[in-house]
Design a protein around this motif. Structure first.
Motif, PDB file in Angstrom:
ATOM      1  N   ASP A 651       0.813  -1.220   0.000  1.00  0.00           N
ATOM      2  CA  ASP A 651       0.000   0.000   0.000  1.00  0.00           C
ATOM      3  C   ASP A 651       0.843   1.265   0.000  1.00  0.00           C
ATOM      4  O   ASP A 651       0.379   2.329   0.430  1.00  0.00           O
ATOM      5  CB  ASP A 651      -0.978   0.014   1.173  1.00  0.00           C
ATOM      6  N   HIS A 652       2.097   1.189  -0.468  1.00  0.00           N
ATOM      7  CA  HIS A 652       2.967   2.349  -0.583  1.00  0.00           C
ATOM      8  C   HIS A 652       3.616   2.357  -1.965  1.00  0.00           C
ATOM      9  O   HIS A 652       3.866   1.306  -2.551  1.00  0.00           O
ATOM     10  CB  HIS A 652       4.069   2.333   0.480  1.00  0.00           C
ATOM     11  N   PHE A 653       3.882   3.565  -2.472  1.00  0.00           N
ATOM     12  CA  PHE A 653       4.616   3.685  -3.721  1.00  0.00           C
ATOM     13  C   PHE A 653       6.099   3.399  -3.492  1.00  0.00           C
ATOM     14  O   PHE A 653       6.623   3.631  -2.400  1.00  0.00           O
ATOM     15  CB  PHE A 653       4.433   5.089  -4.308  1.00  0.00           C
ATOM     16  N   PRO A 654       6.803   2.893  -4.510  1.00  0.00           N
ATOM     17  CA  PRO A 654       8.230   2.601  -4.345  1.00  0.00           C
ATOM     18  C   PRO A 654       9.057   3.867  -4.123  1.00  0.00           C
ATOM     19  O   PRO A 654       8.677   4.972  -4.520  1.00  0.00           O
ATOM     20  CB  PRO A 654       8.609   1.927  -5.671  1.00  0.00           C
ATOM     21  N   PHE A 655      10.194   3.648  -3.494  1.00  0.00           N
ATOM     22  CA  PHE A 655      11.167   4.706  -3.247  1.00  0.00           C
ATOM     23  C   PHE A 655      12.460   4.335  -3.940  1.00  0.00           C
ATOM     24  O   PHE A 655      12.884   3.178  -3.915  1.00  0.00           O
ATOM     25  CB  PHE A 655      11.404   4.858  -1.739  1.00  0.00           C
ATOM     26  N   VAL A 656      13.124   5.314  -4.560  1.00  0.00           N
ATOM     27  CA  VAL A 656      14.427   5.119  -5.178  1.00  0.00           C
ATOM     28  C   VAL A 656      15.340   6.235  -4.706  1.00  0.00           C
ATOM     29  O   VAL A 656      14.998   7.415  -4.821  1.00  0.00           O
ATOM     30  CB  VAL A 656      14.342   5.120  -6.722  1.00  0.00           C
ATOM     31  N   SER A 657      16.490   5.858  -4.182  1.00  0.00           N
ATOM     32  CA  SER A 657      17.428   6.881  -3.717  1.00  0.00           C
ATOM     33  C   SER A 657      18.079   7.574  -4.905  1.00  0.00           C
ATOM     34  O   SER A 657      18.320   6.962  -5.948  1.00  0.00           O
ATOM     35  CB  SER A 657      18.495   6.251  -2.822  1.00  0.00           C
ATOM     36  N   GLN A 658      18.358   8.860  -4.733  1.00  0.00           N
ATOM     37  CA  GLN A 658      18.984   9.631  -5.809  1.00  0.00           C
ATOM     38  C   GLN A 658      20.481   9.325  -5.920  1.00  0.00           C
ATOM     39  O   GLN A 658      21.080   9.487  -6.961  1.00  0.00           O
ATOM     40  CB  GLN A 658      18.764  11.126  -5.566  1.00  0.00           C
ATOM     41  N   GLY A 659      21.077   8.899  -4.846  1.00  0.00           N
ATOM     42  CA  GLY A 659      22.487   8.532  -4.845  1.00  0.00           C
ATOM     43  C   GLY A 659      22.725   7.464  -3.795  1.00  0.00           C
ATOM     44  O   GLY A 659      21.803   7.048  -3.082  1.00  0.00           O
ATOM     45  N   PHE A 660      23.975   7.002  -3.689  1.00  0.00           N
ATOM     46  CA  PHE A 660      24.266   5.973  -2.700  1.00  0.00           C
ATOM     47  C   PHE A 660      25.697   6.146  -2.224  1.00  0.00           C
ATOM     48  O   PHE A 660      26.635   6.216  -3.037  1.00  0.00           O
ATOM     49  CB  PHE A 660      24.082   4.579  -3.298  1.00  0.00           C
ATOM     50  N   GLN A 661      25.860   6.220  -0.894  1.00  0.00           N
ATOM     51  CA  GLN A 661      27.178   6.309  -0.291  1.00  0.00           C
ATOM     52  C   GLN A 661      27.376   5.117   0.627  1.00  0.00           C
ATOM     53  O   GLN A 661      26.619   4.927   1.583  1.00  0.00           O
ATOM     54  CB  GLN A 661      27.321   7.618   0.493  1.00  0.00           C
ATOM     55  N   THR A 662      28.371   4.304   0.338  1.00  0.00           N
ATOM     56  CA  THR A 662      28.582   3.074   1.087  1.00  0.00           C
ATOM     57  C   THR A 662      28.778   3.358   2.572  1.00  0.00           C
ATOM     58  O   THR A 662      29.586   4.214   2.943  1.00  0.00           O
ATOM     59  CB  THR A 662      29.810   2.334   0.546  1.00  0.00           C
ATOM     60  N   GLY A 663      28.023   2.645   3.396  1.00  0.00           N
ATOM     61  CA  GLY A 663      28.139   2.760   4.844  1.00  0.00           C
ATOM     62  C   GLY A 663      27.400   3.919   5.451  1.00  0.00           C
ATOM     63  O   GLY A 663      27.365   4.049   6.687  1.00  0.00           O
ATOM     64  N   ALA A 664      26.787   4.771   4.645  1.00  0.00           N
ATOM     65  CA  ALA A 664      26.090   5.945   5.177  1.00  0.00           C
ATOM     66  C   ALA A 664      24.668   5.604   5.570  1.00  0.00           C
ATOM     67  O   ALA A 664      24.044   4.688   5.016  1.00  0.00           O
ATOM     68  CB  ALA A 664      26.096   7.069   4.133  1.00  0.00           C
ATOM     69  N   LYS A 665      24.136   6.378   6.538  1.00  0.00           N
ATOM     70  CA  LYS A 665      22.757   6.207   6.946  1.00  0.00           C
ATOM     71  C   LYS A 665      21.837   6.803   5.889  1.00  0.00           C
ATOM     72  O   LYS A 665      22.035   7.947   5.463  1.00  0.00           O
ATOM     73  CB  LYS A 665      22.499   6.877   8.295  1.00  0.00           C
ATOM     74  N   THR A 666      20.836   6.034   5.467  1.00  0.00           N
ATOM     75  CA  THR A 666      19.880   6.491   4.460  1.00  0.00           C
ATOM     76  C   THR A 666      18.467   6.212   4.973  1.00  0.00           C
ATOM     77  O   THR A 666      18.051   5.045   5.048  1.00  0.00           O
ATOM     78  CB  THR A 666      20.097   5.785   3.106  1.00  0.00           C
ATOM     79  N   ASP A 667      17.765   7.255   5.363  1.00  0.00           N
ATOM     80  CA  ASP A 667      16.369   7.115   5.764  1.00  0.00           C
ATOM     81  C   ASP A 667      15.483   7.134   4.523  1.00  0.00           C
ATOM     82  O   ASP A 667      15.736   7.874   3.564  1.00  0.00           O
ATOM     83  CB  ASP A 667      15.962   8.234   6.716  1.00  0.00           C
ATOM     84  N   ILE A 668      14.434   6.331   4.565  1.00  0.00           N
ATOM     85  CA  ILE A 668      13.556   6.135   3.406  1.00  0.00           C
ATOM     86  C   ILE A 668      12.149   6.586   3.761  1.00  0.00           C
ATOM     87  O   ILE A 668      11.626   6.243   4.825  1.00  0.00           O
ATOM     88  CB  ILE A 668      13.556   4.655   2.976  1.00  0.00           C
ATOM     89  N   GLU A 669      11.543   7.365   2.874  1.00  0.00           N
ATOM     90  CA  GLU A 669      10.151   7.777   3.054  1.00  0.00           C
ATOM     91  C   GLU A 669       9.303   7.184   1.940  1.00  0.00           C
ATOM     92  O   GLU A 669       9.571   7.403   0.754  1.00  0.00           O
ATOM     93  CB  GLU A 669      10.019   9.304   3.035  1.00  0.00           C
ATOM     94  N   LEU A 670       8.292   6.408   2.312  1.00  0.00           N
ATOM     95  CA  LEU A 670       7.387   5.771   1.363  1.00  0.00           C
ATOM     96  C   LEU A 670       6.052   6.510   1.351  1.00  0.00           C
ATOM     97  O   LEU A 670       5.455   6.734   2.404  1.00  0.00           O
ATOM     98  CB  LEU A 670       7.166   4.305   1.738  1.00  0.00           C
ATOM     99  N   LEU A 671       5.627   6.872   0.166  1.00  0.00           N
ATOM    100  CA  LEU A 671       4.357   7.585  -0.008  1.00  0.00           C
ATOM    101  C   LEU A 671       3.207   6.594  -0.012  1.00  0.00           C
ATOM    102  O   LEU A 671       3.207   5.631  -0.788  1.00  0.00           O
ATOM    103  CB  LEU A 671       4.384   8.372  -1.319  1.00  0.00           C
ATOM    104  N   ARG A 672       2.236   6.817   0.867  1.00  0.00           N
ATOM    105  CA  ARG A 672       1.066   5.937   0.914  1.00  0.00           C
ATOM    106  C   ARG A 672       0.226   6.109  -0.352  1.00  0.00           C
ATOM    107  O   ARG A 672       0.046   7.221  -0.837  1.00  0.00           O
ATOM    108  CB  ARG A 672       0.210   6.252   2.143  1.00  0.00           C
ATOM    109  N   LYS A 673      -0.281   5.013  -0.847  1.00  0.00           N
ATOM    110  CA  LYS A 673      -1.140   5.082  -2.026  1.00  0.00           C
ATOM    111  C   LYS A 673      -2.538   5.532  -1.624  1.00  0.00           C
ATOM    112  O   LYS A 673      -2.972   5.412  -0.472  1.00  0.00           O
ATOM    113  CB  LYS A 673      -1.223   3.725  -2.710  1.00  0.00           C
ATOM    114  N   SER A 674      -3.285   6.041  -2.599  1.00  0.00           N
ATOM    115  CA  SER A 674      -4.684   6.431  -2.403  1.00  0.00           C
ATOM    116  C   SER A 674      -5.522   5.749  -3.460  1.00  0.00           C
ATOM    117  O   SER A 674      -5.010   5.218  -4.452  1.00  0.00           O
ATOM    118  CB  SER A 674      -4.834   7.948  -2.496  1.00  0.00           C
ATOM    119  N   ARG A 675      -6.845   5.767  -3.213  1.00  0.00           N
ATOM    120  CA  ARG A 675      -7.801   5.260  -4.195  1.00  0.00           C
ATOM    121  C   ARG A 675      -8.805   6.339  -4.526  1.00  0.00           C
ATOM    122  O   ARG A 675      -9.226   7.096  -3.650  1.00  0.00           O
ATOM    123  CB  ARG A 675      -8.566   4.044  -3.665  1.00  0.00           C
TER     124      ARG A 675
END
Length: 813
Positions: A651-675
């Motif tokens: 029930d959430h849209f996918p998330f894709v990170s814009q970049g990636f740094q090895t070993g770094a903390k990356t928090d993810i925000e998922l957008l809830r879907k609607s109908r």
């Protein structure tokens, strides 16, 4: 068909010449032009504006933020659809083409069980229900019938006095079995089932076969089968069918020959397919020969068509069993194994069966019987003198291959009947593939494969046993043309990992080359066969993970080259600690943690094809799920390359990170879907498929979505799932008309909003829709059918006049 209800009119058109006169056609155009208000205006009104639903209905709804324009893998929105409990029961089945994996609970299966004939309820009858079963275990030809699996593995229910029972919602498909004294039935049902399904039980039947040796002693463990003779159609129809089948087989053979020339490294697998295809060609040729022979009959005096002298048949194996300690093979629920006769089957050929011994023999052993009803007596088959055969799988260097291997054994020479071939399997750590019953004085051939079907190979012909009771042992080299890695696995302390299941992966710069979950032998040793495709180039890399161990434990080893048709001994491989490459927390757009979100590492790779394409591919083993607090961690040893994180949850849209740094903390925000969901009121004479719904985003650049009105349990629904929050308009259109008849403007959709929207409840189309029935007759009042369609002139808002064509159906439009 005459219209019904208040929104209708009926007109009759006259023409002395059988066609509509110009003056009368013009009058009709004027009539329909004046009546065109029923499509785009309020009935009887004079406004030129399209009817809209007032947005005052949503004064308490704040405008949602405009959605972002980020894309996932080049797609504007996720294709996966998961339907929730707020949806009306069963409506999910209307959208199953968008639901590859229905993970939520759907509509329960209501089953009506009849006792022997429709209309007779099977009251208080036991019913077993089991969800889709992994087919891997059913590859065993001696596996139980699927309905037996339902009774052995499934959940048990009981019907009420009316013979009804409510079963769980089906995820993909399910097996249902019902049984009571003397009656039995089973069925397969999919998630897209009717509101009430039926199951009619039949009288339960059993066939029993006893096997004895030359002294009359009962023999245990003998493979026995039931074979049914299946009639082919008469000469004319069957010959056409057979000719079409042969043409298709010839085309397939030509395609395989071409494939072998362009893919020489796939010659072994393609050759195996060619052999199977040639067997099918031989069967069709024999059937065609029988049909030609059978056509030499007398001619009917009335129809003067050939009467076949005999009916051609083919024999199918309908069930397999091994005899028990008493020498008995008991086939329960024989009516489930029996193929029901088609209407055209001649009566004398409809129920011909044989009980046969399933093994390679100089001459087959069988006993014929009539299959309707099943024979009450126990049939007896006499086992001739036999020996046994043991196939011992080894690698190219002669080491025992401890992993599972399958083999199909048959006599060499003319293609024998299917029941004279026998299948066997060696389980993990077993030394032999045993065939305890093999005919004497035969040259045998075998085809082997691994459980995953990726590797198949043929064994050259060899002699079998020559004396009764003799045991012949034959060494079988596993996948002789493939490469193979061999080694011993050690834990972090340096001790061998005995009988542990690990996951192995061979990668190249193009991605996955071979991957397999392998159980180590008691010494910690393994074999990993592989094939190298053209687009894979060195350097290669071997990665090993524990299937059930800590995610930070594994091994990565470089492989400069991979050699085919030989064994590469890697020696001792010791597991170590992997690097933590990413960690963080997964939250939704409201800031709440998301549990169970999938988090994966993707790498940009050059894939095969002409020209090769660059795309994002998931890195094997480098994935996890968030915990109850939304936290996640990923462990790996990374090569140089371009990476990103991908995440999705139910029930959430996918998330894709814009970049990636090895070993770094990356928090993810998922957008809830609607109908976007609502109900529609329509005239009874208008099908829902003729009404189109358009969801138009207010944000420029976003694509609109179209659907039709959906019918469910007497109601009409408007439904768009996986909608991002924002502002939209909904348009209602009728087939063939260019302008909408109704608009809902400035529709605010919040993140996570589901259920019927207040502004979309009971959208009433009836005041704007009218139907006229016009009949064409000549000057004498007799019906005629005009050649040209009837044109109606309409006034399009903001565009001036237009025309809509209506085709004649007979003399009506």
């Amino acid at each position: 068909m005459k219209p019904s209800g208040r929104n209708r009119a009926e007109r009759t058109c006259h023409s002395d010449k059988g066609h509509l006169g110009k003056g009368l056609l013009l009058a009709i155009l004027v009539l329909l032009g004046a009546a065109s208000a029923f499509w785009v205006w309020q009935g009887g009104g004079t406004s030129n504006e399209v009817v809209t639903v007032p947005d005052e209905w949503s004064e308490d709804e704040p405008e949602a933020a405009e959605p972002g324009d980020e894309k996932v893998d080049g797609r504007e929105e996720a294709k996966t659809e998961v339907l929730g409990d707020d949806l009306p029961e069963g409506l999910r089945t209307l959208y199953s083409e968008e639901v590859p994996e229905a993970t939520d609970q759907g509509q329960p299966l209501v089953l009506q069980v009849w006792n022997r004939q429709k209309g007779v309820p099977a009251a208080e009858t036991d019913v077993w229900f089991v969800q889709a079963i992994d087919g891997t275990g059913l590859k065993d030809p001696f596996a139980q019938h699927w309905s037996d699996l339902a009774m052995r593995r499934g959940e048990r229910f009981k019907t009420d006095l009316q013979g009804r029972v409510v079963l769980p919602a089906i995820q993909r498909w399910a097996i249902v079995a019902a049984q009571r004294s003397g009656a039995y039935g089973f069925g397969f049902f999919r998630a897209k089932h009717r509101e009430v399904e039926t199951l009619t039980m039949q009288p339960d039947e059993t066939v029993t076969v006893r096997v004895v040796d030359g002294k009359g002693e009962r023999v245990a463990g003998v493979p026995v089968g039931l074979v049914q003779s299946i009639p082919l159609r008469d000469k004319t129809a069957s010959m056409k069918d057979l000719q079409r089948q042969m043409q298709k087989l010839n085309r397939d053979a030509a395609a395989i020959r071409s494939y072998i020339q362009t893919h020489p490294n796939q010659r072994e697998a393609a050759t195996a397919k060619m052999q199977a295809l040639r067997m099918e060609q031989a069967k069709v040729k024999r059937a065609m020969a029988v049909q030609k022979k059978g056509a030499k009959g007398k001619l009917s005096a009335k129809k003067a068509k050939p009467i076949p002298a005999q009916v051609a048949t083919r024999r199918e194996i309908r069930g397999r069993q091994r005899t028990d300690a008493e020498g008995l093979a008991v086939f329960r629920h024989f009516q489930a194994l029996r193929r029901e006769p088609a209407k055209w089957w001649p009566a004398q050929y409809a129920d011909q069966f044989e009980a046969v011994l399933l093994m390679p023999l100089q001459q087959g052993v069988s006993q014929a019987f009539q299959g309707r009803p099943a024979p009450a007596r126990t049939m007896e088959l006499r086992l001739p003198p036999t020996g046994s055969l043991a196939l011992r799988p080894v690698d190219q260097d002669g080491r025992p291959f401890t992993h599972p291997v399958r083999a199909t054994l048959r006599a060499q020479g003319a293609e024998p009947q299917a029941w004279m071939r026998l299948e066997g399997r060696k389980a993990q750590d077993e030394e032999w593939i045993e065939f305890p019953f093999v005919g004497l004085h035969l040259r045998l051939a075998a085809r082997c494969r691994l459980d995953d079907d990726d590797f198949t190979w043929n064994i050259p012909a060899f002699p079998g046993p020559n004396q009764a009771g003799e045991r012949t042992v034959v060494d079988v080299v596993v996948a002789p043309k493939a490469g193979m890695l061999f080694g011993r696995m050690l834990d972090q302390a340096g001790k061998p990992l005995a009988s542990v299941r690990l996951e192995f992966l061979i990668n190249s710069p193009a991605g996955r080359l071979e991957g397999e979950a392998i159980t180590l032998d008691p010494k910690g040793q393994f074999h990993l066969p592989f094939k190298v495709q053209k687009h894979h180039r060195p350097p290669y890399r071997l990665e090993i993970r524990g299937a059930d161990s800590r995610p930070d434990v594994g091994l990565v080893r470089a492989l400069p080259t991979l050699a085919l048709a030989r064994v590469t001994d890697l020696g001792d491989l010791r597991l170590g600690t992997l690097d933590r490459i990413a960690f963080g927390r997964v939250r939704d757009d409201s800031g709440k943690p998301v549990e169970g979100a999938s988090v994966k590492l993707q790498r940009e790779r050059l894939s095969g094809g002409k020209p090769p394409k660059v795309g994002w591919h998931e890195e094997a083993f480098t994935h996890t799920r968030s915990d109850a607090e939304g936290q996640y961690e990923l462990f790996a040893v990374l090569e140089p390359g371009k990476y990103r994180l991908w995440s999705q949850a139910k029930d959430h849209f996918p998330f894709v990170s814009q970049g990636f740094q090895t070993g770094a903390k990356t928090d993810i925000e998922l957008l809830r879907k609607s109908r976007v969901m609502g109900t529609v009121l329509m005239p009874t004479w208008l099908p829902g498929k003729n009404v189109r719904l358009v969801l138009q985003p207010a944000r420029a650049g976003e694509k609109r979505r179209e659907d039709r009105v959906r019918d469910y349990q007497g109601k009409k629904y408007l439904y768009f799932d996986w909608v991002k929050p924002g502002t939209y308009s909904v348009q209602v259109r009728v087939q063939d008309f260019p302008d909408p008849i109704l608009r809902v403007e400035r529709l605010a959709i919040r993140a996570g909003q589901v259920g019927i929207h207040p502004r979309l409840k009971d959208l009433d189309l009836r005041p704007y829709l009218y139907r006229f029935v016009i009949t064409a007759v000549d000057g004498k009042g007799k019906p005629i059918q005009p050649k040209a369609p009837l044109l109606a002139r309409i006034q399009r808002p903001g565009h001036g006049p237009g025309y809509v064509g209506f085709p004649w159906r007979g003399n009506r439009v």
